[in-house]
Write a protein that holds these residues in place. Structure first.
Motif, short mmCIF file in Angstrom:
data_model
loop_
_atom_site.label_atom_id
_atom_site.label_comp_id
_atom_site.label_asym_id
_atom_site.label_seq_id
_atom_site.Cartn_x
_atom_site.Cartn_y
_atom_site.Cartn_z
N LEU A 135 0.83 -1.20 0.00
CA LEU A 135 0.00 0.00 0.00
C LEU A 135 0.86 1.25 0.00
O LEU A 135 0.61 2.19 -0.77
N PHE A 136 1.89 1.27 0.84
CA PHE A 136 2.76 2.45 0.82
C PHE A 136 3.55 2.52 -0.48
O PHE A 136 3.80 3.61 -1.01
N ALA A 137 3.97 1.38 -1.01
CA ALA A 137 4.69 1.36 -2.29
C ALA A 137 3.85 2.01 -3.38
O ALA A 137 4.37 2.80 -4.19
N ALA A 138 2.55 1.72 -3.40
CA ALA A 138 1.67 2.29 -4.42
C ALA A 138 1.43 3.77 -4.19
O ALA A 138 1.42 4.56 -5.14
N ALA A 139 1.27 4.17 -2.93
CA ALA A 139 0.98 5.57 -2.63
C ALA A 139 2.19 6.47 -2.80
O ALA A 139 2.07 7.65 -3.13
N ALA A 140 3.40 5.91 -2.57
CA ALA A 140 4.63 6.71 -2.64
C ALA A 140 5.42 6.48 -3.92
O ALA A 140 6.47 7.10 -4.11
N ASN A 141 4.94 5.59 -4.79
CA ASN A 141 5.64 5.27 -6.05
C ASN A 141 7.04 4.71 -5.80
O ASN A 141 7.99 5.05 -6.50
N THR A 142 7.15 3.85 -4.79
CA THR A 142 8.45 3.26 -4.44
C THR A 142 8.33 1.74 -4.26
O THR A 142 8.57 1.22 -3.15
N PRO A 143 7.98 1.01 -5.31
CA PRO A 143 7.78 -0.45 -5.16
C PRO A 143 9.05 -1.21 -4.82
O PRO A 143 9.00 -2.19 -4.06
N LEU A 144 10.19 -0.79 -5.35
CA LEU A 144 11.42 -1.51 -5.08
C LEU A 144 11.84 -1.34 -3.63
O LEU A 144 12.17 -2.32 -2.94
N ALA A 145 11.84 -0.11 -3.13
CA ALA A 145 12.24 0.15 -1.75
C ALA A 145 11.35 -0.58 -0.77
O ALA A 145 11.83 -1.16 0.22
N LEU A 146 10.05 -0.60 -1.01
CA LEU A 146 9.14 -1.23 -0.06
C LEU A 146 9.18 -2.74 -0.14
O LEU A 146 8.91 -3.43 0.85
N SER A 147 9.50 -3.30 -1.30
CA SER A 147 9.70 -4.75 -1.38
C SER A 147 10.90 -5.16 -0.54
O SER A 147 10.87 -6.16 0.19
N ILE A 148 11.98 -4.37 -0.63
CA ILE A 148 13.16 -4.63 0.20
C ILE A 148 12.84 -4.41 1.67
O ILE A 148 13.25 -5.18 2.54
N MET A 149 12.08 -3.36 1.95
CA MET A 149 11.73 -3.06 3.34
C MET A 149 10.94 -4.21 3.97
O MET A 149 11.14 -4.55 5.14
N ALA A 150 10.04 -4.80 3.19
CA ALA A 150 9.25 -5.92 3.70
C ALA A 150 10.16 -7.06 4.12
O ALA A 150 9.96 -7.70 5.16
N VAL A 151 11.18 -7.33 3.32
CA VAL A 151 12.13 -8.40 3.65
C VAL A 151 12.89 -8.05 4.92
O VAL A 151 13.10 -8.90 5.80
N GLU A 152 13.32 -6.79 5.05
CA GLU A 152 14.06 -6.39 6.25
C GLU A 152 13.20 -6.45 7.51
O GLU A 152 13.70 -6.70 8.60
N LEU A 153 11.90 -6.21 7.36
CA LEU A 153 11.01 -6.18 8.52
C LEU A 153 10.48 -7.55 8.91
O LEU A 153 10.35 -7.86 10.10
#
Length: 435
Positions: free
Chosen positions: A348-366
């Protein structure tokens, strides 16, 4: 022949990135410590929420008097990366820190990424001017400040580095700033943890092999995530414009917004939608009986809080909305609830902030690698389905998400017409000169 020059460049970026990361890490540690104390005090004395309108008057008066140059928030940082015509005021760091802590103390529904990014950007720009670096180096240090703030406040250094590059231009990474951004984010995270800050630990989702049937479910999931992202982005922006038009006075506008949040709080009869809402995010991973309306209530609380002008960010509230939405969608689609919450939280944040790559990585880190490849698929699909919009109107775009020729110039999302002008050739859009 070029080895000495490369070595000097590497040493420069290691040093500058570490300096930016150090100040970002200290700032994030102070901010997270104060935020924890403010949240604990509000939970101990829930009657403080009744004074949110008064807090809005005070914060609004402070910003009306001293905050006009910094009112752009995250958008000011992004604009400065591209235009670089003036320094980001150093006062942004203490003012946004104070405003955000007060917002949370009295019950506003906001996040922390905005505060961290703004503190990081203003501190990095102060360093750049103090050291009298070139315009190009300054731009890269600003990206490092974004990365250092984001990575240190969430404890996700790799995602922070990628976010600092990805958020500036939609659909394009500025690799020239990769090293300083990575150094700043890693050092910032180490400093914040070293100062005794502990980050939220999320449950590790169930591993699920990808199959044709699972992929079909994720595509339906992505459509729902994109729809909610559009609702949040458009709702928050339109509410902000409506309130600015009807109530020009910032203190009065924030007081009215605070009154609305108090009314919503009494209407729902729970504290779950105030502040960050981290306990409910964790609950979404494990509770198949989470109320189906939880994501909608948090979205409304956050849109009113931020639309009225209160300080904070969107990440953690959108994590709440996404995790709660993912919990509901997983139950409907027959997916593991914990995996649905994890994917929804990041996508959801990836879509709202236009940052799919960063948030995919963030999900893995979290939450761990079990979330792959599911989060990457949903985040990418939702990012594309949201169209040319986002929570940061200052983001530049060089080419529309659905493809086509390059635009004539890097254009802010806020200036993009319904039918954007297209370039007749394929030259790379030029950024304004910073000489």
């Amino acid at each position: 022949m070029n080895i000495p020059r490369s070595a000097r460049s590497l040493a420069q970026w290691l040093l500058l990135g570490a300096l930016v990361g150090g100040v970002c890490g200290v700032a994030s540690a102070v901010f997270l410590f104060l935020l924890e104390k403010a949240t604990a005090l509000r939970e101990l004395h829930p009657g403080l929420v009744y004074t949110l309108p008064l807090a809005g008057l005070v914060i609004g008066a402070l910003y009306a008097k001293w905050g006009a140059p910094i009112r752009g928030g995250n958008n000011l940082i992004i604009d400065t990366v591209h235009e670089g015509d003036r320094q980001v005021p150093l006062r942004m760091a203490p003012m946004v820190l104070l405003g955000t802590v007060l917002t949370h103390l009295f019950g506003g529904s906001a996040g922390r990424e905005g505060t961290a990014v703004q503190m990081g950007g203003s501190l990095a720009d102060a360093l750049a001017h103090r050291l009298r670096v070139s315009p190009e180096t300054r731009r890269e240090l600003l990206a490092a400040g974004i990365a250092g703030g984001f990575g240190s406040v969430f404890g996700t250094p790799i995602a922070g580095a990628v976010f600092g590059l990805e958020v500036v231009v939609v659909g394009r990474l500025g690799y020239e700033a990769l090293l300083p951004a990575l150094v700043a984010s890693v050092v910032g995270d180490l400093v914040t943890r070293g100062l005794g800050i502990d980050h939220t630990v999320y449950p590790t989702p169930t591993a699920l092999p990808l199959s044709a049937g699972v992929l079909a479910k994720w595509l339906v999931f992505a459509v729902a995530v994109a729809g909610v992202a559009i609702l949040f982005v458009e709702g928050t922006h339109r509410l902000k414009k409506l309130l600015e038009g009807r109530i020009p006075s910032l203190p009065l506008r924030m007081a009215v917004g605070g009154l609305a949040v108090v009314g919503l709080w009494k209407l729902v009869g729970t504290d779950a939608y105030l502040g960050l809402g981290v306990p409910t995010i964790v609950r979404a991973f494990v509770d198949p009986a989470l109320p189906e309306s939880a994501f909608a209530w948090k979205l409304l609380f956050t849109a009113v809080t931020l639309g009225a002008g209160f300080l904070g960010g969107e990440v953690t509230p959108l994590f709440f909305v996404g995790a709660a939405l993912g919990n509901v969608l997983a139950r409907l689609l027959g997916l593991p609830v914990d995996l649905g919450a994890a994917v929804g939280m990041a996508a959801l944040f990836a879509a709202a902030a236009n940052t799919p790559l960063a948030l995919s990585i963030m999900a893995v880190e979290l939450v761990g690698a079990s979330v792959l490849p599911h989060v990457a698929i949903v985040a990418t699909m939702a990012y594309l389905l949201t169209g040319q919009r986002g929570i940061y109107p200052a983001q530049r775009i060089a080419r529309l998400k659905h493809g086509g020729p390059l635009l004539a110039r890097l254009m802010p999302l806020r200036e993009l017409p319904s039918e954007p002008p297209e370039s007749k050739g394929e030259p790379e859009p030029k950024e304004p000169s910073r000489d």
